[in-house]
Design a protein around this motif. Sequence first.
Motif, mmCIF file in Angstrom:
data_model
loop_
_atom_site.group_PDB
_atom_site.id
_atom_site.type_symbol
_atom_site.label_atom_id
_atom_site.label_comp_id
_atom_site.label_asym_id
_atom_site.label_seq_id
_atom_site.Cartn_x
_atom_site.Cartn_y
_atom_site.Cartn_z
ATOM 1 N N ILE A 43 0.846 -1.206 0.000
ATOM 2 C CA ILE A 43 0.000 0.000 0.000
ATOM 3 C C ILE A 43 0.875 1.247 0.000
ATOM 4 O O ILE A 43 0.642 2.189 -0.766
ATOM 5 N N LEU A 47 0.803 3.702 -3.206
ATOM 6 C CA LEU A 47 0.275 5.039 -2.955
ATOM 7 C C LEU A 47 1.319 6.085 -3.349
ATOM 8 O O LEU A 47 1.013 7.073 -4.025
ATOM 9 N N TRP A 50 1.551 6.301 -7.155
ATOM 10 C CA TRP A 50 0.470 7.061 -7.775
ATOM 11 C C TRP A 50 0.702 8.563 -7.605
ATOM 12 O O TRP A 50 0.575 9.334 -8.555
ATOM 13 N N THR A 150 0.242 2.497 -12.045
ATOM 14 C CA THR A 150 0.228 2.050 -10.645
ATOM 15 C C THR A 150 -0.416 0.674 -10.511
ATOM 16 O O THR A 150 0.119 -0.199 -9.818
#
Length: 198
Positions: A43, A47, A50, A150
């Motif tokens: 994650i 994240l 992105w 992503t």
Amino acid sequence: MTETILALLIFLFPLAYSPGPGNMLFAANGALFGFRATLPASIGYHLATWIVTLGLGFGLLGVFETWPMLFPVLKTAGAAYVLWLALKLWRARTSTSEQTPRPASFTDGVMLLLLNPKAYVIIALMFSQFLSPAEPHVLTAVLLITTVFTLNNLVAFSTWTLIGDCLARVFREDHSAVWLNRSFAAILVGVATWMLVA
């Protein structure tokens, strides 16, 4: 639009699925801790991917043009960070020992992306190929490219994590687990060296 996405995925396939710092770290963590334990790091990494990709798509790459010395600093810091992760993996005990290591964290995932100059190069190359200066809907195009990039990385990293997890199931015995950890650590050392010299 569909043709652009397909072309982008074909372009990204060898970059996303070949052994690199992220793939090897996630394969190693999958082998040591299992797929589920890698989720916080995944994650964090994706994240950060992105956000950074979106920023570069909107022109933050100019920062590197203004301060070119940032790139070699990132390159060295990224290689050092991967070496540090390799050292942790080399020293990792088996699951039956008293000092069991922790899986990579959310912060480790973020740092792995931020300190990987190759990621910036790939992102810049990707936008140079798939974002036209004459694009009438730049915001939509940047969001689409960023999201496809992503998600493609997420699938690649998840695949490598599952491979690591499956390998660990084969090498259940303590001496085999140590061998597997040290093999992944050696691969990460190779990746860090490649980051420095490439």
